[in-house]
Design a protein around this motif. Structure first.
Motif, PDB file in Angstrom:
ATOM      1  N   GLU A  55       0.829  -1.203   0.000  1.00 54.19           N
ATOM      2  CA  GLU A  55       0.000   0.000   0.000  1.00 54.19           C
ATOM      3  C   GLU A  55       0.863   1.253   0.000  1.00 54.19           C
ATOM      4  N   LEU A  56       1.954   1.212   0.787  1.00 56.98           N
ATOM      5  CA  LEU A  56       2.875   2.358   0.788  1.00 56.98           C
ATOM      6  C   LEU A  56       3.520   2.547  -0.578  1.00 56.98           C
ATOM      7  N   LYS A  57       3.864   1.438  -1.204  1.00 52.74           N
ATOM      8  CA  LYS A  57       4.480   1.530  -2.525  1.00 52.74           C
ATOM      9  C   LYS A  57       3.508   2.136  -3.532  1.00 52.74           C
ATOM     10  N   LEU A  58       2.253   1.711  -3.459  1.00 56.20           N
ATOM     11  CA  LEU A  58       1.260   2.253  -4.375  1.00 56.20           C
ATOM     12  C   LEU A  58       1.023   3.740  -4.137  1.00 56.20           C
ATOM     13  N   LEU A  59       0.983   4.114  -2.854  1.00 56.15           N
ATOM     14  CA  LEU A  59       0.766   5.525  -2.528  1.00 56.15           C
ATOM     15  C   LEU A  59       1.942   6.391  -2.949  1.00 56.15           C
ATOM     16  N   ASN A  60       3.142   5.788  -2.946  1.00 56.28           N
ATOM     17  CA  ASN A  60       4.343   6.578  -3.220  1.00 56.28           C
ATOM     18  C   ASN A  60       4.986   6.223  -4.550  1.00 56.28           C
ATOM     19  N   VAL A  61       4.192   5.628  -5.458  1.00 53.38           N
ATOM     20  CA  VAL A  61       4.780   5.215  -6.727  1.00 53.38           C
ATOM     21  C   VAL A  61       5.347   6.404  -7.503  1.00 53.38           C
ATOM     22  N   GLY A  62       4.668   7.552  -7.427  1.00 50.87           N
ATOM     23  CA  GLY A  62       5.183   8.743  -8.105  1.00 50.87           C
ATOM     24  C   GLY A  62       6.508   9.190  -7.531  1.00 50.87           C
ATOM     25  N   THR A  63       6.579   9.202  -6.180  1.00 50.21           N
ATOM     26  CA  THR A  63       7.823   9.597  -5.519  1.00 50.21           C
ATOM     27  C   THR A  63       8.947   8.633  -5.841  1.00 50.21           C
ATOM     28  N   ILE A  64       8.616   7.331  -5.863  1.00 48.28           N
ATOM     29  CA  ILE A  64       9.632   6.319  -6.165  1.00 48.28           C
ATOM     30  C   ILE A  64      10.153   6.488  -7.588  1.00 48.28           C
ATOM     31  N   GLN A  65       9.249   6.816  -8.534  1.00 50.53           N
ATOM     32  CA  GLN A  65       9.677   7.007  -9.914  1.00 50.53           C
ATOM     33  C   GLN A  65      10.606   8.204 -10.038  1.00 50.53           C
ATOM     34  N   ILE A  66      10.274   9.287  -9.330  1.00 56.51           N
ATOM     35  CA  ILE A  66      11.148  10.468  -9.336  1.00 56.51           C
ATOM     36  C   ILE A  66      12.500  10.116  -8.732  1.00 56.51           C
ATOM     37  N   GLN A  67      12.462   9.355  -7.624  1.00 63.16           N
ATOM     38  CA  GLN A  67      13.703   8.947  -6.977  1.00 63.16           C
ATOM     39  C   GLN A  67      14.535   8.060  -7.901  1.00 63.16           C
ATOM     40  N   ALA A  68      13.878   7.133  -8.609  1.00 58.45           N
ATOM     41  CA  ALA A  68      14.589   6.245  -9.531  1.00 58.45           C
ATOM     42  C   ALA A  68      15.244   7.034 -10.658  1.00 58.45           C
ATOM     43  N   ASP A  69      14.506   8.005 -11.204  1.00 57.27           N
ATOM     44  CA  ASP A  69      15.069   8.838 -12.270  1.00 57.27           C
ATOM     45  C   ASP A  69      16.261   9.637 -11.764  1.00 57.27           C
ATOM     46  N   ASP A  70      16.139  10.144 -10.531  1.00 52.96           N
ATOM     47  CA  ASP A  70      17.245  10.904  -9.949  1.00 52.96           C
ATOM     48  C   ASP A  70      18.475  10.017  -9.748  1.00 52.96           C
ATOM     49  N   TYR A  71      18.245   8.801  -9.232  1.00 53.96           N
ATOM     50  CA  TYR A  71      19.361   7.867  -9.037  1.00 53.96           C
ATOM     51  C   TYR A  71      20.024   7.524 -10.368  1.00 53.96           C
ATOM     52  N   GLU A  72      19.208   7.276 -11.395  1.00 52.70           N
ATOM     53  CA  GLU A  72      19.765   6.916 -12.695  1.00 52.70           C
ATOM     54  C   GLU A  72      20.596   8.059 -13.265  1.00 52.70           C
ATOM     55  N   SER A  73      20.113   9.287 -13.092  1.00 54.09           N
ATOM     56  CA  SER A  73      20.859  10.441 -13.568  1.00 54.09           C
ATOM     57  C   SER A  73      22.181  10.594 -12.824  1.00 54.09           C
ATOM     58  N   ARG A  74      22.139  10.384 -11.505  1.00 51.24           N
ATOM     59  CA  ARG A  74      23.361  10.512 -10.703  1.00 51.24           C
ATOM     60  C   ARG A  74      24.344   9.391 -11.004  1.00 51.24           C
ATOM     61  N   ILE A  75      23.823   8.184 -11.249  1.00 49.81           N
ATOM     62  CA  ILE A  75      24.706   7.073 -11.623  1.00 49.81           C
ATOM     63  C   ILE A  75      25.399   7.367 -12.947  1.00 49.81           C
ATOM     64  N   ALA A  76      24.621   7.871 -13.919  1.00 49.92           N
ATOM     65  CA  ALA A  76      25.203   8.216 -15.212  1.00 49.92           C
ATOM     66  C   ALA A  76      26.262   9.292 -15.061  1.00 49.92           C
ATOM     67  N   GLU A  77      25.970  10.287 -14.220  1.00 46.93           N
ATOM     68  CA  GLU A  77      26.918  11.379 -14.009  1.00 46.93           C
ATOM     69  C   GLU A  77      28.200  10.880 -13.365  1.00 46.93           C
ATOM     70  N   LYS A  78      28.074  10.005 -12.363  1.00 49.96           N
ATOM     71  CA  LYS A  78      29.263   9.480 -11.684  1.00 49.96           C
ATOM     72  C   LYS A  78      30.062   8.545 -12.589  1.00 49.96           C
ATOM     73  N   LYS A  79      29.363   7.668 -13.307  1.00 51.24           N
ATOM     74  CA  LYS A  79      30.069   6.734 -14.178  1.00 51.24           C
ATOM     75  C   LYS A  79      30.805   7.454 -15.302  1.00 51.24           C
ATOM     76  N   ASP A  80      30.281   8.616 -15.694  1.00 52.62           N
ATOM     77  CA  ASP A  80      30.926   9.376 -16.757  1.00 52.62           C
ATOM     78  C   ASP A  80      32.278   9.927 -16.320  1.00 52.62           C
ATOM     79  N   GLU A  81      32.536   9.935 -14.996  1.00 49.81           N
ATOM     80  CA  GLU A  81      33.822  10.413 -14.496  1.00 49.81           C
ATOM     81  C   GLU A  81      34.921   9.360 -14.659  1.00 49.81           C
ATOM     82  N   PHE A  82      34.537   8.118 -14.956  1.00 49.57           N
ATOM     83  CA  PHE A  82      35.511   7.037 -15.071  1.00 49.57           C
ATOM     84  C   PHE A  82      35.786   6.721 -16.536  1.00 49.57           C
ATOM     85  N   PHE A  83      36.929   6.078 -16.782  1.00 48.59           N
ATOM     86  CA  PHE A  83      37.221   5.580 -18.113  1.00 48.59           C
ATOM     87  C   PHE A  83      36.314   4.391 -18.419  1.00 48.59           C
TER      88      PHE A  83
END
Length: 294
Positions: A55-83
């Motif tokens: 029920e919490l997941k369903l109520l917060n699915v929008g927040t989780i999606q925003i969080q997932a997008d933010d994590y993916e963006s940050r992962i891409a940004e960090k990985k881009d610092e490496f060879f």
């Protein structure tokens, strides 16, 4: 010899018989029902906990999606610092080009391609180093505890099955949103190539070489460096021929007599650096710029 049974004895036997029947009914009839009821109650409690989490997941699915997008963006940004994952020939070419671009001679280049992710920690006398060690110990202890609990709850291994537990809101939130940022995670993606390289040339060029390493847009860690001199035996011949080949503004050039022959000796300032080139597989994520644009 005749024995007679008194009325009292008969009542005692009847009472014992009734007691045995009651115990048998309780052990083979009522007790299994109680155990079954407790088991069903445990399952109901577990399912109620799962229901709360879902029920919490369903109520917060929008927040989780925003969080997932933010994590993916940050992962891409960090990985881009490496060879990107490099081959041995690519590492050799990169270091060679870095030296030749600064007009340096290469005297030595050694490196080993890694077979497992890097286990590098912070400087051992720093506060961060002690924090990392504690986090690693806590993680390993937690992993062992979870593995032991799983074995105990696994019926196939002789366990009694998973028991119900009442989870706190904080624990439920941790399952929904993940653990807090900054907690320890074992490295599984980043590899380090240890490199030892000795180059020679003019002091300004050597300093420029160091600047290129430090200011690299990708992750290169300079572990250490040392200064020295390299003496090159350039040419053997007569003293007259050697003198004619020496330019007026050349420094670090001298002539010596070795085994009866005159040798032109060029002495250059040398620099030995120890590096770690960090790389990871970035093929599964976009670059930081692409991630931000999306």
């Amino acid at each position: 010899m005749k024995s007679t049974m008194t009325e009292c004895d008969k009542k005692l036997l009847v009472g014992m018989f009734i007691g045995v029947i009651i115990v048998a009914i309780g052990y083979w009839g009522i007790l299994p029902q109680i155990r079954a009821y407790n088991s069903i109650s445990d399952k109901i409690e577990k399912e109620e906990n799962k229901k709360k989490i879902n029920e919490l997941k369903l109520l917060n699915v929008g927040t989780i999606q925003i969080q997932a997008d933010d994590y993916e963006s940050r992962i891409a940004e960090k990985k881009d610092e490496f060879f990107q994952i490099l081959s041995s020939s690519e590492v050799d070419r990169m270091m060679t080009e870095m030296a030749t671009d600064n007009n340096l001679d290469i005297y030595e280049l050694n490196f080993n391609m890694p077979s497992s992710p890097s286990d590098r920690l912070a400087y051992k006398n720093s506060q961060l180093y002690n924090i990392q060690l504690q986090q690693m110990a806590d993680y390993e202890s937690s992993a062992e505890s979870m593995e032991t609990e799983a074995d105990e709850n696994d019926p196939s291994l002789g366990g009694e099955g998973e028991s119900a537990s009442t989870k706190t809101p904080e624990e439920i939130n941790a399952e929904v949103f993940g653990e807090e940022e900054g907690s320890y995670r074992p490295n599984t993606d980043i590899y380090a190539v240890p490199v030892t390289m000795t180059v020679g040339g003019e002091l300004d060029d050597l300093e420029s070489f160091i600047d290129d390493i430090i200011n690299s847009d990708k992750r290169i860690l300079m572990v250490g460096y040392s200064w020295g001199e390299y003496r090159n035996l350039v040419r053997r011949g007569s003293e007259e021929n050697v003198a004619e080949s020496v330019e007026a503004d050349t420094t670090g050039v001298s002539t010596e007599e070795i085994d009866g022959a005159v040798v032109e000796v060029v002495t250059k300032k040398s620099l030995t650096v120890k590096l770690e080139i960090f790389m990871c597989d970035t093929s599964d994520v976009a670059s930081s710029g692409d991630a931000i644009e999306e």
